[in-house]
Write an enzyme that holds these catalytic residues in place. Structure first.
Site, PDB file in Angstrom:
ATOM      1  N   ARG A  53       0.945  -1.217  -0.029  1.00 30.68           N
ATOM      2  CA  ARG A  53       0.189  -0.070  -0.012  1.00 30.68           C
ATOM      3  C   ARG A  53       0.889   1.300  -0.052  1.00 30.68           C
ATOM      4  NH1 ARG A  53       2.389   1.695   3.976  1.00 30.68           N
ATOM      5  NH2 ARG A  53       0.819   3.584   3.940  1.00 30.68           N
ATOM      6  N   GLN A 205      -2.261   2.516  10.112  1.00 30.29           N
ATOM      7  CA  GLN A 205      -0.765   2.558   9.544  1.00 30.29           C
ATOM      8  C   GLN A 205       0.207   3.228   9.986  1.00 30.29           C
ATOM      9  OE1 GLN A 205      -3.709   3.010   7.724  1.00 30.29           O
ATOM     10  NE2 GLN A 205      -3.812   2.411   5.734  1.00 30.29           N
ATOM     11  N   ASP A 246      -1.563  11.069  -1.938  1.00 24.01           N
ATOM     12  CA  ASP A 246      -2.152  10.034  -2.964  1.00 24.01           C
ATOM     13  C   ASP A 246      -2.482  10.617  -4.348  1.00 24.01           C
ATOM     14  OD1 ASP A 246      -2.482   8.645  -0.243  1.00 24.01           O
ATOM     15  OD2 ASP A 246      -2.778   7.021  -1.665  1.00 24.01           O
TER      16      ASP A 246
HETATM   17  O1  MRU Z   1      -4.460   3.390   2.433  1.00 27.84           O
HETATM   18  P1  MRU Z   1      -3.087   3.623   2.347  1.00 27.84           P
HETATM   19  O2  MRU Z   1      -2.280   2.790   3.491  1.00 27.84           O
HETATM   20  O3  MRU Z   1      -2.360   3.192   0.980  1.00 27.84           O
HETATM   21  O4  MRU Z   1      -2.854   5.055   2.583  1.00 27.84           O
HETATM   22  C1  MRU Z   1      -1.416   5.532   2.242  1.00 27.84           C
HETATM   23  C2  MRU Z   1      -1.357   7.020   2.337  1.00 27.84           C
HETATM   24  O5  MRU Z   1      -2.296   7.694   2.752  1.00 27.84           O
HETATM   25  C3  MRU Z   1       0.132   7.480   2.412  1.00 27.84           C
HETATM   26  O6  MRU Z   1      -0.052   8.630   3.339  1.00 27.84           O
HETATM   27  C4  MRU Z   1       0.169   8.011   1.122  1.00 27.84           C
HETATM   28  O7  MRU Z   1       0.062   7.027   0.067  1.00 27.84           O
HETATM   29  C5  MRU Z   1       1.421   8.670   0.637  1.00 27.84           C
HETATM   30  S1  MRU Z   1       2.673   7.579   0.715  1.00 27.84           S
HETATM   31  C6  MRU Z   1       4.202   7.962   0.179  1.00 27.84           C
END
Ligand code: MRU
Length: 368
Positions: A53, A205, A246
């Site tokens: 992820r 996370q 993202d």
């Molecule tokens: O749902 P996830 O764990 O994929 O979300 C990740 C995030 O929101 C991160 O902050 C984002 O991808 C930036 S990663 C360098």
């Protein structure tokens, strides 16, 4: 970065086993396990189930997924593209990586496509590592300035307090991370950083991944509940915030893990700088209004109603934390408007979150 002192990347081609090897992030922080991906189905599952992820890593995994699909005998690039694109909706790096790889494969003779697809995926992984390292260098300059400014006001200050949300560390990329890369570089330079780690419900996370990464690198950190940031800022306990993204629009609106917007509002109200670190692959220059236009992932309600952790016997287990009779909603991301963002830290340098400033970046990238 390191796991028990040994250098790792989150994804790599394993030539001996002829597979794509990933770290299974659904098992961290309690179990460090790697997994072999050998098919398109497995690559899609790894992304949807969040074994991998984080926006940049999702993109690179998709590129390796194209290779696995072609190797498995699937010839239709359009079908492969659609399957992988459907895995997660918000991180634009997925589309970026698929477009880049499939465009080059379309121009490649059928007989050479498997080998070229592997080369392209590996190149993307290397480029992501270089971009994140450069983000770290640019961001480190800001951290150093913030530390010097703090020391000038208070020569007895003992650390620079930085708040981060979710995981935008090396686990979210191939290596280094985005928001955590400047922190790793600052720590290596001897700047005393202390990180406030938002736990980041529902999937934690922050508590599961960011805290684990920082602990592996020996960086001082404290895990806090998601709602603590505003209180800490009111009491002068946060010098600056850094988060990842993202998808970032042409005018500098930033989409990141749900709850980022509230942190940005609290930072704005308290005069705390709010930085966003991202590679250029996370920009979506086709969009102008993040709140209206960025697709927000809605995930299964069980991520809210249940939690995973160790039981008294030390076994990984899931427990239900609420009644089954209440409705649940699980928006994965929110949008922080550009006006709340102090600056965007990219591998190309630091940009203000404005249409004019990002126009320069887009032009330099040949994107406008
Ligand atoms: O749902 P996830 O764990 O994929 O979300 C990740 C995030 O929101 C991160 O902050 C984002 O991808 C930036 S990663 C360098």
């Amino acid at each position: 970065m390191r796991v028990d002192g040994q250098a790792y990347r989150t994804i790599a081609f394993d030539a001996q086993e002829q597979c794509v090897r990933i770290i299974d992030q659904t098992r961290l922080p309690h179990h460090f396990e790697t997994l072999a991906l050998t098919s398109l189905d497995q690559a899609c599952h790894a992304i949807t189930s969040m074994q991998v992820r984080g926006a940049p890593l999702i993109g690179v995994t998709a590129a390796f997924g194209v290779y696995l699909a072609l190797r498995g005998g699937e010839h239709s690039l359009a079908l492969i593209y659609e399957r992988l694109l459907a895995t997660r909706p918000t991180a634009v790096n997925l589309r970026w990586a698929l477009e880049r790889v499939t465009a080059q494969l379309e121009a490649t003779p059928q007989s050479e496509r498997v080998a070229v697809a592997l080369e392209l995926a590996q190149r993307l992984a290397d480029e992501d590592t270089e971009a994140c390292s450069a983000i770290g260098d640019h961001g480190c300059v800001l951290l150093e300035q913030a530390w010097q400014a703090k020391l000038a006001l208070d020569p007895d200050a003992h650390c620079l307090n930085i708040l981060t949300h979710c995981n935008a560390g090396w686990l979210a990329t191939v290596d280094w991370g985005t928001a955590l890369a400047p922190i790793y570089k600052a720590h290596a330079k001897g700047i005393p950083v202390h990180i406030w780690v938002d736990e980041t419900r529902p999937r934690n996370q922050g508590a599961f991944l960011t805290a684990w990464e920082l602990q592996q690198e020996g960086i001082a950190h404290t895990v806090i509940v998601d709602n603590a940031g505003g209180h800490l800022m009111q009491h002068g306990e946060v010098d600056l915030c850094i988060v990842g993204s993202d998808r970032t629009t042409a005018n500098g609106d930033v989409c990141n893990k749900i709850g980022t917007y509230l942190k940005a509002l609290a930072a704005f109200d308290n005069g705390v700088p709010f930085y966003v670190a991202l590679p250029v692959s996370t920009f979506d220059f086709t969009l102008a209004d993040g709140v209206r236009e960025i697709p927000i992932e809605q995930r299964h309600g069980e991520e809210v109603s249940h939690m995973q952790g160790l039981n008294a016997q030390g076994e990984l287990t899931r427990v239900q934390v609420m009644t089954s009779h209440s409705a649940v909603n699980n928006f994965g991301f929110d949008v922080t408007p550009a006006r709340l963002v102090s600056a965007l830290i990219t591998e190309r340098g630091v940009y203000s979150a404005s249409r004019e400033s990002l126009q320069e970046l887009a032009s330099a990238q040949g994107l406008s």
